[in-house]
Design a protein around this motif. Structure first.
Motif, PDB file in Angstrom:
ATOM      1  N   GLU A  46       0.823  -1.207   0.000  1.00 31.96           N
ATOM      2  CA  GLU A  46       0.000   0.000   0.000  1.00 31.96           C
ATOM      3  C   GLU A  46       0.856   1.256   0.000  1.00 31.96           C
ATOM      4  O   GLU A  46       1.981   1.272   0.519  1.00 31.96           O
ATOM      5  CB  GLU A  46      -0.944   0.024   1.215  1.00 31.96           C
ATOM      6  N   TYR A  60       0.277  12.086   0.867  1.00 33.28           N
ATOM      7  CA  TYR A  60       0.249  11.113   1.951  1.00 33.28           C
ATOM      8  C   TYR A  60      -1.010  10.276   1.902  1.00 33.28           C
ATOM      9  O   TYR A  60      -2.081  10.741   1.502  1.00 33.28           O
ATOM     10  CB  TYR A  60       0.299  11.827   3.306  1.00 33.28           C
ATOM     11  N   ALA A  61      -0.891   9.046   2.367  1.00 33.12           N
ATOM     12  CA  ALA A  61      -2.065   8.229   2.614  1.00 33.12           C
ATOM     13  C   ALA A  61      -2.799   8.795   3.820  1.00 33.12           C
ATOM     14  O   ALA A  61      -2.167   9.331   4.744  1.00 33.12           O
ATOM     15  CB  ALA A  61      -1.658   6.778   2.878  1.00 33.12           C
ATOM     16  N   ASP A  62      -4.102   8.675   3.830  1.00 38.04           N
ATOM     17  CA  ASP A  62      -4.891   9.204   4.941  1.00 38.04           C
ATOM     18  C   ASP A  62      -4.475   8.585   6.275  1.00 38.04           C
ATOM     19  O   ASP A  62      -4.510   9.245   7.310  1.00 38.04           O
ATOM     20  CB  ASP A  62      -6.377   8.951   4.696  1.00 38.04           C
ATOM     21  N   SER A  63      -4.055   7.330   6.235  1.00 43.32           N
ATOM     22  CA  SER A  63      -3.720   6.618   7.461  1.00 43.32           C
ATOM     23  C   SER A  63      -2.464   7.149   8.145  1.00 43.32           C
ATOM     24  O   SER A  63      -2.253   6.875   9.335  1.00 43.32           O
ATOM     25  CB  SER A  63      -3.546   5.128   7.162  1.00 43.32           C
ATOM     26  N   VAL A  64      -1.642   7.898   7.434  1.00 44.80           N
ATOM     27  CA  VAL A  64      -0.393   8.395   8.025  1.00 44.80           C
ATOM     28  C   VAL A  64      -0.336   9.913   8.065  1.00 44.80           C
ATOM     29  O   VAL A  64       0.603  10.476   8.641  1.00 44.80           O
ATOM     30  CB  VAL A  64       0.838   7.849   7.277  1.00 44.80           C
ATOM     31  N   LYS A  65      -1.303  10.584   7.467  1.00 40.45           N
ATOM     32  CA  LYS A  65      -1.297  12.041   7.406  1.00 40.45           C
ATOM     33  C   LYS A  65      -1.271  12.618   8.817  1.00 40.45           C
ATOM     34  O   LYS A  65      -2.035  12.208   9.687  1.00 40.45           O
ATOM     35  CB  LYS A  65      -2.526  12.517   6.633  1.00 40.45           C
ATOM     36  N   ARG A  67       1.125  12.249  10.898  1.00 34.34           N
ATOM     37  CA  ARG A  67       2.084  11.491  11.708  1.00 34.34           C
ATOM     38  C   ARG A  67       3.407  11.274  10.987  1.00 34.34           C
ATOM     39  O   ARG A  67       4.460  11.252  11.626  1.00 34.34           O
ATOM     40  CB  ARG A  67       1.486  10.122  12.088  1.00 34.34           C
ATOM     41  N   LYS A  87       1.957   3.311  15.433  1.00 30.56           N
ATOM     42  CA  LYS A  87       0.908   2.413  15.915  1.00 30.56           C
ATOM     43  C   LYS A  87       1.252   0.978  15.504  1.00 30.56           C
ATOM     44  O   LYS A  87       1.955   0.775  14.510  1.00 30.56           O
ATOM     45  CB  LYS A  87      -0.434   2.805  15.299  1.00 30.56           C
ATOM     46  N   GLU A  89      -0.454  -1.008  13.894  1.00 24.62           N
ATOM     47  CA  GLU A  89      -0.887  -1.214  12.502  1.00 24.62           C
ATOM     48  C   GLU A  89       0.071  -0.631  11.472  1.00 24.62           C
ATOM     49  O   GLU A  89      -0.105  -0.837  10.269  1.00 24.62           O
ATOM     50  CB  GLU A  89      -2.300  -0.667  12.269  1.00 24.62           C
ATOM     51  N   ASP A  90       1.089   0.085  11.915  1.00 26.35           N
ATOM     52  CA  ASP A  90       2.138   0.570  11.007  1.00 26.35           C
ATOM     53  C   ASP A  90       3.191  -0.508  10.753  1.00 26.35           C
ATOM     54  O   ASP A  90       4.084  -0.315   9.921  1.00 26.35           O
ATOM     55  CB  ASP A  90       2.822   1.807  11.577  1.00 26.35           C
TER      56      ASP A  90
END
Length: 127
Positions: A46, A60-65, A67, A87, A89-90
């Motif tokens: 991903e 950026y992907a939303d999941s990391v924006k 951070r 996290k 999940e990272d």
């Protein structure tokens, strides 16, 4: 040809920080965009972040924006990924990639747009 070598992955506790590096060599003048992708066990690769090699525009992907921060140092031929507030999940193998053709803003997230890939560096975030 372009060669990419990632480094900086390791085991870290949740909430911690890491900085990944991607050393670039070869025909660096041909690079248009560079990116970070990741792949967790049993999941597809991903998109994480990308940066225009010359212009420096970032995506950026939303999941990391908020951070993660992507950056590059052209003089050092190196790209970075500063990862904060990590996290569990990272957790994944993180790959750097480089493209030799222009990429539209809509396509920077597509791994098929990138021509060169590193071997990956493991990031493990413990809870």
């Amino acid at each position: 040809q372009v060669q990419l070598v990632e480094s900086g992955g390791e085991l870290v506790q949740a909430g911690g920080s890491l900085r990944l590096s991607c050393a670039v060599s070869g025909r660096t003048f041909s690079i248009t965009y560079m990116g970070w992708f990741r792949q967790a066990p049993g999941k597809e690769r991903e998109f994480v972040a990308s940066i225009g090699w010359g212009v420096g525009n970032r995506y950026y992907a939303d999941s990391v924006k908020g951070r993660f921060t992507i950056a590059r140092d052209i003089a050092k031929n190196t790209m970075y990924l500063q990862m904060n507030s990590l996290k569990p999940e990272d957790t994944a193998v993180y790959f750097c990639a480089a493209a030799r053709s222009p990429i539209t803003m809509e396509a920077v997230r597509e791994s098929r747009k990138y021509d060169y890939w590193g071997q990956g560096t493991q990031v493990t975030v413990s809870s």
